[in-house]
Design a protein around this motif. Structure first.
Motif, PDB file in Angstrom:
ATOM      1  N   LEU A 155       0.890  -1.170   0.000  1.00  0.00           N
ATOM      2  CA  LEU A 155       0.000   0.000   0.000  1.00  0.00           C
ATOM      3  C   LEU A 155       0.923   1.212   0.000  1.00  0.00           C
ATOM      4  O   LEU A 155       1.819   1.305   0.846  1.00  0.00           O
ATOM      5  N   ASP A 192       2.927  -2.106   9.859  1.00  0.00           N
ATOM      6  CA  ASP A 192       2.964  -1.426  11.154  1.00  0.00           C
ATOM      7  C   ASP A 192       1.594  -1.511  11.849  1.00  0.00           C
ATOM      8  O   ASP A 192       0.614  -0.957  11.346  1.00  0.00           O
ATOM      9  N   VAL A 198       1.263   5.608  -0.940  1.00  0.00           N
ATOM     10  CA  VAL A 198       0.702   6.904  -1.328  1.00  0.00           C
ATOM     11  C   VAL A 198       1.890   7.844  -1.567  1.00  0.00           C
ATOM     12  O   VAL A 198       2.851   7.851  -0.775  1.00  0.00           O
ATOM     13  N   HIS A 253       0.372  12.485   1.602  1.00  0.00           N
ATOM     14  CA  HIS A 253       0.137  11.771   2.858  1.00  0.00           C
ATOM     15  C   HIS A 253      -0.811  12.542   3.773  1.00  0.00           C
ATOM     16  O   HIS A 253      -0.915  13.759   3.706  1.00  0.00           O
ATOM     17  N   ARG A 254      -1.453  11.806   4.688  1.00  0.00           N
ATOM     18  CA  ARG A 254      -2.329  12.338   5.745  1.00  0.00           C
ATOM     19  C   ARG A 254      -3.522  13.114   5.187  1.00  0.00           C
ATOM     20  O   ARG A 254      -3.979  14.071   5.774  1.00  0.00           O
ATOM     21  N   GLN A 255      -4.000  12.639   4.048  1.00  0.00           N
ATOM     22  CA  GLN A 255      -5.214  13.239   3.501  1.00  0.00           C
ATOM     23  C   GLN A 255      -6.277  12.168   3.273  1.00  0.00           C
ATOM     24  O   GLN A 255      -7.222  12.383   2.507  1.00  0.00           O
ATOM     25  N   GLY A 256      -6.075  11.024   3.928  1.00  0.00           N
ATOM     26  CA  GLY A 256      -7.099   9.978   3.862  1.00  0.00           C
ATOM     27  C   GLY A 256      -7.019   9.084   2.641  1.00  0.00           C
ATOM     28  O   GLY A 256      -7.897   8.240   2.430  1.00  0.00           O
ATOM     29  N   TYR A 261      -0.549   1.605  12.330  1.00  0.00           N
ATOM     30  CA  TYR A 261      -1.354   2.109  11.209  1.00  0.00           C
ATOM     31  C   TYR A 261      -2.522   1.170  10.914  1.00  0.00           C
ATOM     32  O   TYR A 261      -3.670   1.609  10.824  1.00  0.00           O
ATOM     33  N   TYR A 262      -2.231  -0.126  10.789  1.00  0.00           N
ATOM     34  CA  TYR A 262      -3.262  -1.045  10.292  1.00  0.00           C
ATOM     35  C   TYR A 262      -4.311  -1.404  11.338  1.00  0.00           C
ATOM     36  O   TYR A 262      -5.403  -1.855  10.988  1.00  0.00           O
ATOM     37  N   GLY A 318      -4.669   6.682   1.825  1.00  0.00           N
ATOM     38  CA  GLY A 318      -4.400   5.296   2.214  1.00  0.00           C
ATOM     39  C   GLY A 318      -5.648   4.656   2.813  1.00  0.00           C
ATOM     40  O   GLY A 318      -5.986   3.512   2.497  1.00  0.00           O
ATOM     41  N   SER A 319      -6.348   5.393   3.654  1.00  0.00           N
ATOM     42  CA  SER A 319      -7.565   4.856   4.282  1.00  0.00           C
ATOM     43  C   SER A 319      -8.648   4.583   3.240  1.00  0.00           C
ATOM     44  O   SER A 319      -9.367   3.585   3.336  1.00  0.00           O
TER      45      SER A 319
HETATM   46  C1  COA Z   1       1.192   4.269   5.105  1.00  0.00           C
HETATM   47  C2  COA Z   1       0.589   5.153   4.014  1.00  0.00           C
HETATM   48  C3  COA Z   1       0.103   4.273   2.869  1.00  0.00           C
HETATM   49  C4  COA Z   1      -0.563   5.958   4.619  1.00  0.00           C
HETATM   50  O1  COA Z   1      -1.137   6.724   3.590  1.00  0.00           O
HETATM   51  P1  COA Z   1      -1.940   8.069   3.922  1.00  0.00           P
HETATM   52  O2  COA Z   1      -2.725   8.416   2.717  1.00  0.00           O
HETATM   53  O3  COA Z   1      -1.015   9.091   4.468  1.00  0.00           O
HETATM   54  O4  COA Z   1      -2.891   7.535   5.074  1.00  0.00           O
HETATM   55  P2  COA Z   1      -4.169   8.232   5.690  1.00  0.00           P
HETATM   56  O5  COA Z   1      -4.189   9.690   5.326  1.00  0.00           O
HETATM   57  O6  COA Z   1      -5.342   7.422   5.344  1.00  0.00           O
HETATM   58  O7  COA Z   1      -3.882   8.058   7.219  1.00  0.00           O
HETATM   59  C5  COA Z   1      -2.887   8.863   7.754  1.00  0.00           C
HETATM   60  C6  COA Z   1      -2.808   8.561   9.221  1.00  0.00           C
HETATM   61  O8  COA Z   1      -2.050   7.383   9.397  1.00  0.00           O
HETATM   62  C7  COA Z   1      -0.924   7.697  10.194  1.00  0.00           C
HETATM   63  N1  COA Z   1       0.166   6.855   9.762  1.00  0.00           N
HETATM   64  C8  COA Z   1       0.745   6.770   8.553  1.00  0.00           C
HETATM   65  N2  COA Z   1       1.735   5.845   8.593  1.00  0.00           N
HETATM   66  C9  COA Z   1       1.760   5.377   9.860  1.00  0.00           C
HETATM   67  C10 COA Z   1       2.538   4.426  10.532  1.00  0.00           C
HETATM   68  N3  COA Z   1       3.515   3.747   9.928  1.00  0.00           N
HETATM   69  N4  COA Z   1       2.262   4.199  11.834  1.00  0.00           N
HETATM   70  C11 COA Z   1       1.288   4.864  12.471  1.00  0.00           C
HETATM   71  N5  COA Z   1       0.504   5.770  11.889  1.00  0.00           N
HETATM   72  C12 COA Z   1       0.754   6.015  10.592  1.00  0.00           C
HETATM   73  C13 COA Z   1      -0.674   9.150   9.989  1.00  0.00           C
HETATM   74  O9  COA Z   1       0.039   9.685  11.053  1.00  0.00           O
HETATM   75  C14 COA Z   1      -2.085   9.690   9.950  1.00  0.00           C
HETATM   76  O10 COA Z   1      -2.627   9.762  11.241  1.00  0.00           O
HETATM   77  P3  COA Z   1      -3.770  10.803  11.606  1.00  0.00           P
HETATM   78  O11 COA Z   1      -4.946  10.429  10.739  1.00  0.00           O
HETATM   79  O12 COA Z   1      -4.009  10.557  13.058  1.00  0.00           O
HETATM   80  O13 COA Z   1      -3.220  12.134  11.267  1.00  0.00           O
HETATM   81  C15 COA Z   1       1.629   6.183   3.489  1.00  0.00           C
HETATM   82  O14 COA Z   1       2.122   6.912   4.602  1.00  0.00           O
HETATM   83  C16 COA Z   1       2.799   5.576   2.729  1.00  0.00           C
HETATM   84  O15 COA Z   1       2.736   5.380   1.519  1.00  0.00           O
HETATM   85  N6  COA Z   1       3.896   5.323   3.466  1.00  0.00           N
HETATM   86  C17 COA Z   1       5.086   4.778   2.884  1.00  0.00           C
HETATM   87  C18 COA Z   1       4.880   3.350   2.456  1.00  0.00           C
HETATM   88  C19 COA Z   1       4.330   2.481   3.567  1.00  0.00           C
HETATM   89  O16 COA Z   1       4.715   2.617   4.731  1.00  0.00           O
HETATM   90  N7  COA Z   1       3.429   1.566   3.180  1.00  0.00           N
HETATM   91  C20 COA Z   1       2.837   0.652   4.113  1.00  0.00           C
HETATM   92  C21 COA Z   1       3.680  -0.540   4.305  1.00  0.00           C
HETATM   93  S1  COA Z   1       3.471  -1.683   2.948  1.00  0.00           S
END
Ligand code: COA
Length: 166
Positions: free
Chosen positions: A80, A115, A82, A87-90, A118-119, A92-93
């Motif tokens: 997954l 992690d 983004v 990032h942090r605009q929903g 996150y999950y 990934g969710s």
């Molecule tokens: C993980 C990832 C997909 C999240 O995407 P995103 O679009 O930023 O996610 P969302 O906006 O839906 O959610 C963001 C929230 O998750 C949190 N978050 C993101 N990565 C996190 C992590 N590793 N641990 C804890 N929280 C995390 C953010 O702090 C944020 O929190 P908030 O809503 O309280 O502010 C993105 O950060 C990413 O691409 N990261 C690098 C690759 C990665 O780690 N992929 C997952 C492993 S395969």
């Protein structure tokens, strides 16, 4: 923002974004896009969702068939990714919500390695006896859609074991 299936025209952008997003992780190898490419080449991508904003692919989620112990019917979610600027605009969710909505109709549950901080928000958790050799147990997580109890080794497609040098 639109969540949709990948098309052939998205493929180079997906590879670029997976590589760029994964570089944020300390364990990044720079070869993560090859996992998606290999899954696609093997016809093993059961889901390949993109998030699109004003014509640009800004997020991607892959899913593939997996087994847990001797139980078929699990879906492995990952990678997954983004684009960091989004990032942090929903995004990934939103990708995860759509993936789970679709997988509920085809799978007994979803599993992933990632992690828990996150999950966990999506309902994933570790289970006693659920493991991937060499991974800390808390990062191996599942979300059953029925009364299945995930127990045993999470066995995913060989693409995830890609030799970083290959
Ligand atoms: C993980 C990832 C997909 C999240 O995407 P995103 O679009 O930023 O996610 P969302 O906006 O839906 O959610 C963001 C929230 O998750 C949190 N978050 C993101 N990565 C996190 C992590 N590793 N641990 C804890 N929280 C995390 C953010 O702090 C944020 O929190 P908030 O809503 O309280 O502010 C993105 O950060 C990413 O691409 N990261 C690098 C690759 C990665 O780690 N992929 C997952 C492993 S395969």
């Amino acid at each position: 923002m639109l969540i949709r299936n990948e098309t052939a025209g998205d493929i180079p952008a997906i590879s670029r974004l997976v590589t760029e997003a994964m570089l944020l992780l300390p364990q990044a190898t720079g070869t993560e896009a090859r996992i998606v490419e290999r899954l696609r080449a093997d016809g093993a991508l059961s889901l390949s969702l993109v998030a699109e904003e004003t014509g640009q692919v800004i997020g991607h989620l892959a899913a593939s068939a997996a087994r847990i112990g001797n139980q078929d019917g699990w879906a492995l979610i990952g990678p997954l990714a983004v684009l960091p600027a989004w990032h942090r605009q929903g995004i990934g969710s939103a990708l995860m919500a759509e993936a789970l909505r679709r997988l509920r109709t085809t799978s007994r549950g979803a599993a992933l390695v990632g992690d828990p901080a996150y999950y966990g928000r999506f309902g994933f958790r570790s289970f006693p006896g659920l493991f991937v050799p060499g991974c800390p147990p808390d990062v191996v997580q599942a979300l059953p859609f029925d009364d299945s109890t995930p127990h045993g080794e999470l066995i995913h497609h060989p693409a995830f074991g890609l030799d970083p040098q290959a």
